[in-house]
Scaffold this active site. Structure first.
Site, PDB file in Angstrom:
ATOM      1  N   SER A 171      32.488  34.628  33.916  1.00  0.00           N
ATOM      2  CA  SER A 171      31.197  35.307  34.231  1.00  0.00           C
ATOM      3  C   SER A 171      31.460  36.613  34.278  1.00  0.00           C
ATOM      4  O   SER A 171      32.479  37.078  35.096  1.00  0.00           O
ATOM      5  CB  SER A 171      30.508  34.718  35.488  1.00  0.00           C
TER       6      SER A 171
ATOM      7  N   ASN B 256      28.602  30.533  38.613  1.00  0.00           N
ATOM      8  CA  ASN B 256      29.383  31.496  37.879  1.00  0.00           C
ATOM      9  C   ASN B 256      30.821  31.021  37.783  1.00  0.00           C
ATOM     10  O   ASN B 256      31.404  31.436  38.479  1.00  0.00           O
ATOM     11  CB  ASN B 256      28.816  32.788  38.553  1.00  0.00           C
ATOM     12  N   GLU B 257      30.984  30.282  36.689  1.00  0.00           N
ATOM     13  CA  GLU B 257      32.157  30.047  36.478  1.00  0.00           C
ATOM     14  C   GLU B 257      33.125  30.945  35.735  1.00  0.00           C
ATOM     15  O   GLU B 257      32.657  32.153  35.505  1.00  0.00           O
ATOM     16  CB  GLU B 257      32.089  29.011  35.460  1.00  0.00           C
ATOM     17  N   PRO B 258      34.429  30.730  35.800  1.00  0.00           N
ATOM     18  CA  PRO B 258      35.424  31.820  35.034  1.00  0.00           C
ATOM     19  C   PRO B 258      34.775  32.320  33.931  1.00  0.00           C
ATOM     20  O   PRO B 258      34.335  31.567  32.881  1.00  0.00           O
ATOM     21  CB  PRO B 258      36.635  31.098  35.108  1.00  0.00           C
TER      22      PRO B 258
ATOM     23  N   THR C  10      34.870  21.797  37.727  1.00  0.00           N
ATOM     24  CA  THR C  10      33.421  21.682  38.710  1.00  0.00           C
ATOM     25  C   THR C  10      32.812  20.314  38.393  1.00  0.00           C
ATOM     26  O   THR C  10      32.366  19.690  39.398  1.00  0.00           O
ATOM     27  CB  THR C  10      32.734  22.760  38.333  1.00  0.00           C
TER      28      THR C  10
END
Ligand code: GLP
Length: 307
Positions: A169, A165-167, A184
């Site tokens: 999300s 869950n990346e920025p 990432t």
């Protein structure tokens, strides 16, 4: 003592919004986490029930897995009543590929314990694109049907991601296909050799799926995680750092080693927390900090500035 005879107490200000347990090294901390997991497994066994574990990949949980394997081999800990759901998998990704999380989990855990194969759930990196949302919905439903995740293990990425869950999300996000952040992907080069080989996407449990777990252990080891640990624990809750959503979870513990804590306010600028043991080094550090903070040369700092 003050004039009224009561003992003056220092008011310590906490900047931390998540409970942190600091350990000398990751091995000790991992052993403690593995102990908690094995206790929960055994308790459920006594009650004749299954236990649902949410599992993570990456380097952070490896020592927890090796301790669980040791407990299986040397202490007879059985995993027959354990059902697992992994957080994520690259997409596309074949389970036999060197970098697949299926391979990772087999290598570090599943190949060495007695968990029934049908109890293992890892997002499928080979699913056809047009079937992914249906597949992800079914993944969440299966977790729900089993009564939810009892214990969730988490690492944290340098972007503040949990799972993948990346920025950006959102808090209510379910399991889904996501795009990986450039940082990432860069961090993953160590596993893929070349940046071009790192997948652009992944399937990840959502923030909502993670927050539904009854208890969460987040592991943060190493100085390279110090800044993101501070943001996750001291920052306000925001999709910019998805790990901050854990602040809303009632039963999350953050296990950290000594080298990961350096950026936390109580260690980096302890005078802001309220009480510190002043020595020459700390005085110098505080003076330099103040001078930088208010943009004044050290020799021009006044009593008012110090106060
Ligand atoms: C990957 C995983 C995450 C993990 C992160 C941190 O991105 N998908 O679940 O938390 O790596 O990895 P490490 O534990 O190696 O620092």
């Amino acid at each position: 003592m003050n004039s009224t005879g009561s003992v003056l107490k220092y008011q310590l200000k906490s900047f931390e919004n998540l409970p942190i347990k600091i350990w000398d090294d990751p091995k000790q901390a991992s052993k403690h986490i593995a102990d908690s997991i094995s206790l929960a497994i055994r308790q459920k066994q006594q009650e004749g029930e299954k236990i649902v574990l949410g599992l993570a990949t990456g380097s952070s949980p490896i020592q927890v897995y090796s301790e669980l394997v040791r407990m299986h081999k040397e202490e007879g800990l059985s995993f027959k009543n354990v059902i697992t759901f992994n957080l994520d998998e690259y997409y596309p990704m074949h389970p036999d590929a060197q970098q697949s999380y299926v391979r990772f989990m087999n290598e570090y855990l599943f190949d060495h314990i007695d968990i029934p194969k049908e109890n293992i759930n890892i997002p499928d990196g080979t699913i056809e694109m047009d079937k992914i949302s249906e597949y992800c919905e079914a993944y969440d439903k299966k977790i729900e049907r089993l009564g939810g995740i009892d214990i969730q293990l988490l690492g944290i990425g340098r972007t503040g991601h949990i799972g993948f869950n990346e920025p950006g999300s959102w808090e209510t996000s379910p399991t889904r296909l996501v795009r990986l952040d450039a940082i990432t992907r860069r961090d993953a080069i160590k596993d893929f050799q070349f940046e071009e080989k790192v997948p652009y996407r992944a399937i990840t449990m959502g923030i909502k799926t993670i927050l539904n777990a009854k208890s969460i252990f987040m592991m943060v080891w190493g100085s390279h995680k110090a800044e993101i640990l501070k943001n996750a624990v001291e920052g306000s809750v925001s999709a910019d750092v998805p790990a901050t959503f854990l602040q809303k979870h009632p039963n999350t513990k953050v296990y950290v080693d000594q080298s990961a804590v350096s950026a936390l306010t109580r260690f980096s600028t302890p005078w802001l927390v309220g009480m510190c043991n002043w020595d020459e080094d700390l005085v110098c550090k505080a003076v330099v900090w103040l001078s930088l903070k208010i943009g004044k040369p050290i020799l021009k700092l006044t009593d008012e500035d110090y106060t």
